[in-house]
Design an enzyme around this catalytic site. Structure first.
Site, PDB file in Angstrom:
ATOM      1  N   CYS A 167       0.808  -1.227   0.000  1.00  0.00           N
ATOM      2  CA  CYS A 167       0.000   0.000   0.000  1.00  0.00           C
ATOM      3  C   CYS A 167       0.840   1.276   0.000  1.00  0.00           C
ATOM      4  O   CYS A 167       0.293   2.383   0.011  1.00  0.00           O
ATOM      5  CB  CYS A 167      -0.944  -0.023   1.186  1.00  0.00           C
ATOM      6  SG  CYS A 167      -1.922  -1.524   1.206  1.00  0.00           S
ATOM      7  N   HIS A 306      -2.855   7.918   6.213  1.00  0.00           N
ATOM      8  CA  HIS A 306      -3.041   6.614   5.574  1.00  0.00           C
ATOM      9  C   HIS A 306      -4.444   6.120   5.909  1.00  0.00           C
ATOM     10  O   HIS A 306      -5.142   5.622   5.034  1.00  0.00           O
ATOM     11  CB  HIS A 306      -1.963   5.637   6.041  1.00  0.00           C
ATOM     12  CG  HIS A 306      -1.986   4.345   5.309  1.00  0.00           C
ATOM     13  ND1 HIS A 306      -1.775   4.261   3.953  1.00  0.00           N
ATOM     14  CD2 HIS A 306      -2.242   3.076   5.719  1.00  0.00           C
ATOM     15  CE1 HIS A 306      -1.882   3.000   3.565  1.00  0.00           C
ATOM     16  NE2 HIS A 306      -2.174   2.267   4.614  1.00  0.00           N
ATOM     17  N   GLU A 317      -1.547   5.162  13.755  1.00  0.00           N
ATOM     18  CA  GLU A 317      -1.125   6.337  12.975  1.00  0.00           C
ATOM     19  C   GLU A 317      -1.333   7.618  13.796  1.00  0.00           C
ATOM     20  O   GLU A 317      -0.468   8.512  13.779  1.00  0.00           O
ATOM     21  CB  GLU A 317      -1.914   6.420  11.666  1.00  0.00           C
ATOM     22  CG  GLU A 317      -1.507   7.629  10.815  1.00  0.00           C
ATOM     23  CD  GLU A 317      -2.120   7.623   9.416  1.00  0.00           C
ATOM     24  OE1 GLU A 317      -3.079   6.857   9.186  1.00  0.00           O
ATOM     25  OE2 GLU A 317      -1.629   8.389   8.563  1.00  0.00           O
ATOM     26  N   LYS A 338      -9.636   8.132   2.046  1.00  0.00           N
ATOM     27  CA  LYS A 338     -10.040   6.762   1.663  1.00  0.00           C
ATOM     28  C   LYS A 338     -11.517   6.519   1.952  1.00  0.00           C
ATOM     29  O   LYS A 338     -12.126   5.622   1.374  1.00  0.00           O
ATOM     30  CB  LYS A 338      -9.198   5.733   2.428  1.00  0.00           C
ATOM     31  CG  LYS A 338      -7.762   5.582   1.933  1.00  0.00           C
ATOM     32  CD  LYS A 338      -7.081   4.401   2.614  1.00  0.00           C
ATOM     33  CE  LYS A 338      -5.673   4.157   2.073  1.00  0.00           C
ATOM     34  NZ  LYS A 338      -4.681   5.106   2.602  1.00  0.00           N
ATOM     35  N   HIS A 343      -9.599   2.351  -0.803  1.00  0.00           N
ATOM     36  CA  HIS A 343      -8.175   2.060  -0.657  1.00  0.00           C
ATOM     37  C   HIS A 343      -7.656   1.508  -1.991  1.00  0.00           C
ATOM     38  O   HIS A 343      -7.972   0.384  -2.367  1.00  0.00           O
ATOM     39  CB  HIS A 343      -7.973   1.039   0.454  1.00  0.00           C
ATOM     40  CG  HIS A 343      -6.539   0.874   0.866  1.00  0.00           C
ATOM     41  ND1 HIS A 343      -5.479   1.265   0.070  1.00  0.00           N
ATOM     42  CD2 HIS A 343      -5.978   0.384   2.004  1.00  0.00           C
ATOM     43  CE1 HIS A 343      -4.346   0.999   0.693  1.00  0.00           C
ATOM     44  NE2 HIS A 343      -4.611   0.468   1.869  1.00  0.00           N
ATOM     45  N   PHE A 404       1.519  -2.895   4.442  1.00  0.00           N
ATOM     46  CA  PHE A 404       1.774  -4.227   4.978  1.00  0.00           C
ATOM     47  C   PHE A 404       3.227  -4.561   4.641  1.00  0.00           C
ATOM     48  O   PHE A 404       3.737  -4.197   3.573  1.00  0.00           O
ATOM     49  CB  PHE A 404       0.861  -5.261   4.315  1.00  0.00           C
ATOM     50  CG  PHE A 404      -0.504  -5.355   4.964  1.00  0.00           C
ATOM     51  CD1 PHE A 404      -0.841  -4.613   6.083  1.00  0.00           C
ATOM     52  CD2 PHE A 404      -1.451  -6.226   4.445  1.00  0.00           C
ATOM     53  CE1 PHE A 404      -2.089  -4.713   6.682  1.00  0.00           C
ATOM     54  CE2 PHE A 404      -2.709  -6.335   5.034  1.00  0.00           C
ATOM     55  CZ  PHE A 404      -3.027  -5.584   6.144  1.00  0.00           C
TER      56      PHE A 404
END
Lengths: 417, 81
Positions: A167, A306, A317, A338, A343, A404
């Protein structure tokens, strides 16, 4: 290399393929209203009853946008990429033919690349009884197909590089393009990412991780609710975003309109867990980007988070932001877009970097849509909700991408001075 | 032979923005938009149509005429067009 030798990098073009289907102005106006493009998506050929809230580019017509020849030789993820790159190129004031150069390159990101091409091959094989795959499969599906098609179409003879960092793929592709221009290796780079992740296997894989947001026909549009109390996860999105990054002097010399300066890029690896993010690693990436851009906490007026909308990721975050921004955190405008465009996996970093550039250039901050009650574990920053903020004066913004694998990439943009 | 020519025309119409209007046996494949990748795909589609598999060492046609010859040669005899 010392900082003094580094070239400055201008953002001179932005182009998108987004699920609303309009142009960049239309997209930005919609997200400033907190409008969601998420609907309930049913996989067209699945034998299961699989459906998920997702942001799908339903009105995108590759033949209309790219022509028949390019369409028939490309996977959907490359088609998105080509369309976004052409749009950014045009936005940068460059002619479609004859404006390329061997000093210009491509830097692209994707997570799952040509997943739909493989899906087609498996469908032919297992369901239609075919015993072989189309001879174009490799050329369509490979993860650098989008980048190479862009280079061919625009005549870009510099480095043509593709990054697959889950991502963070296209935050990395933009950051690495920035490095190439800084060091003088390229004068101009078309940088960004594209993703077409609505393949059955990809949808099922994300569902199996139990991180896909819940939603039905009526509620899908508000399924993805980053930072919200009771949030249930992310929604997949497809599309692309590209920007033209350019050596500052080169941009000035050709009279290009400059949106802003890409002034910092921070990277780190959590090196702790494949899928559980770690605030310590994120702090290092954010700090590195801000340090390079010469930004102190009070200089940053907006963070495009994010913020995927998962229970686990969002508070980590926010924790990282609070650690970096300290006393300034409570006034720090933060949103996750998002909630509206989904996403985009390997294209997420580019989409959100583009939004950050537009926000900074227009002095407007888009909201996190559907945010009504900030979760107790996500408090401590200024969450922007509702219909965003207009007429705000800020001189810098950052865009976070946390993948990830623990790979973090943060881009820092500064107003033209 | 006409059917085979139509097969090529149909392929070009599906894959090109401006397919050539007049195809002759002398037309060079790379000049009418059939590059090496497209030729692979076209032969692949032809094999599917006739349910045949050509050997890997067939000569590579460079003109429409040579491609038509190849198509005729490998067309199974029981195919009645």
């Amino acid at each position: 290399m010392s900082k003094i030798e580094r070239r400055r990098v201008a953002v001179t073009g932005v182009g998108l393929v987004d699920p609303f289907g309009g142009d960049t102005d239309d997209f930005f106006a919609r997200i400033m209203q907190g409008e969601s493009a998420v609907t309930l998506y049913r996989h067209p050929t699945s034998q299961t009853d699989l459906s998920q809230p997702a942001a799908c580019c339903t009105s995108f017509s590759p033949e209309q946008t790219l022509g028949r020849a390019l369409t028939s030789a490309t996977d959907r993820y490359s088609q998105f990429g080509l369309a976004a790159a052409f749009s950014a190129w045009r936005d940068a004031g460059l002619e479609r033919t004859g404006a390329g150069s061997d000093d210009y390159g491509v830097s692209w990101g994707t997570g799952v690349g040509g997943a739909l091409t493989y899906e087609q091959g498996y469908t032919d094989f297992f369901e239609r009884g075919k015993r072989r795959m189309s001879p174009l499969t490799v050329a369509l599906a490979m993860n650098n197909a989008a980048a190479s098609n862009i280079a061919i179409a625009l005549g870009l003879g510099g480095a043509c590089l593709s990054y697959s960092v889950a991502c963070a793929s296209s935050a990395v592709s933009i950051g690495e393009a920035y490095r190439r221009i800084q060091s003088g290796n390229d004068t101009l780079v078309v940088a960004g990412g594209s993703e077409a992740p609505l393949a059955l296997s990809v949808m099922l894989a994300w569902e199996a991780m139990r991180v896909v947001a819940e939603g039905d026909e009526q509620t899908a549009y508000r399924a993805c609710r980053p930072f919200q109390e009771g949030r249930t996860g992310l929604v997949l999105g497809e599309g692309a975003a590209a920007m033209v990054l350019e050596d500052w002097d080169h941009a000035v010399a050709r009279g290009a309109r400059i949106y802003c300066e890409l002034a910092g890029y921070g990277q780190s690896c959590d090196h702790s867990h494949l899928v559980r993010p770690d605030a310590t690693g994120q702090v290092r990436a954010i700090t590195a980007a801000m340090d390079e851009a010469g930004l102190s906490p009070v200089d940053v007026g907006y963070v495009n988070a994010h913020g995927t909308g998962t229970q686990e990721g969002d508070p980590i975050e926010i924790d990282a932001l609070k650690r970096v921004f300290g006393d300034a955190a409570s006034g720090l405008a933060v949103s996750s877009t998002k909630s509206m465009h989904g996403h985009l996996l390997g294209a997420a970093g580019a989409m959100e970097a583009a939004i950050t550039v537009l926000a900074l250039a227009r002095q407007q901050i888009p909201p996190t849509a559907h945010l009504q009650q900030v979760s107790a574990d996500c408090t401590g920053v200024r969450h922007v909700a509702g219909s965003g903020l207009r007429d705000v004066a800020f001189r810098a913004a950052i865009s976070n991408s946390f993948a990830f694998g623990g790979s973090n990439a943060v881009l820092a943009f500064r107003q033209v001075q | 032979m006409d059917n085979n020519l139509n097969f090529i025309k149909d392929y070009l119409e599906r894959h090109l923005d401006n397919p050539p209007e007049n195809l002759t046996p002398e037309s060079k494949l790379d000049e009418i938009g059939i590059d090496s990748m497209a030729l692979l795909e076209l032969i692949f589609e032809l094999e599917d149509k006739y349910d045949i598999r050509q050997s890997a060492d067939i000569p590579t046609p460079t003109t429409v005429g040579q491609l038509l010859e190849l198509m005729e040669k490998y067309k199974p005899s029981e195919v009645n067009e």
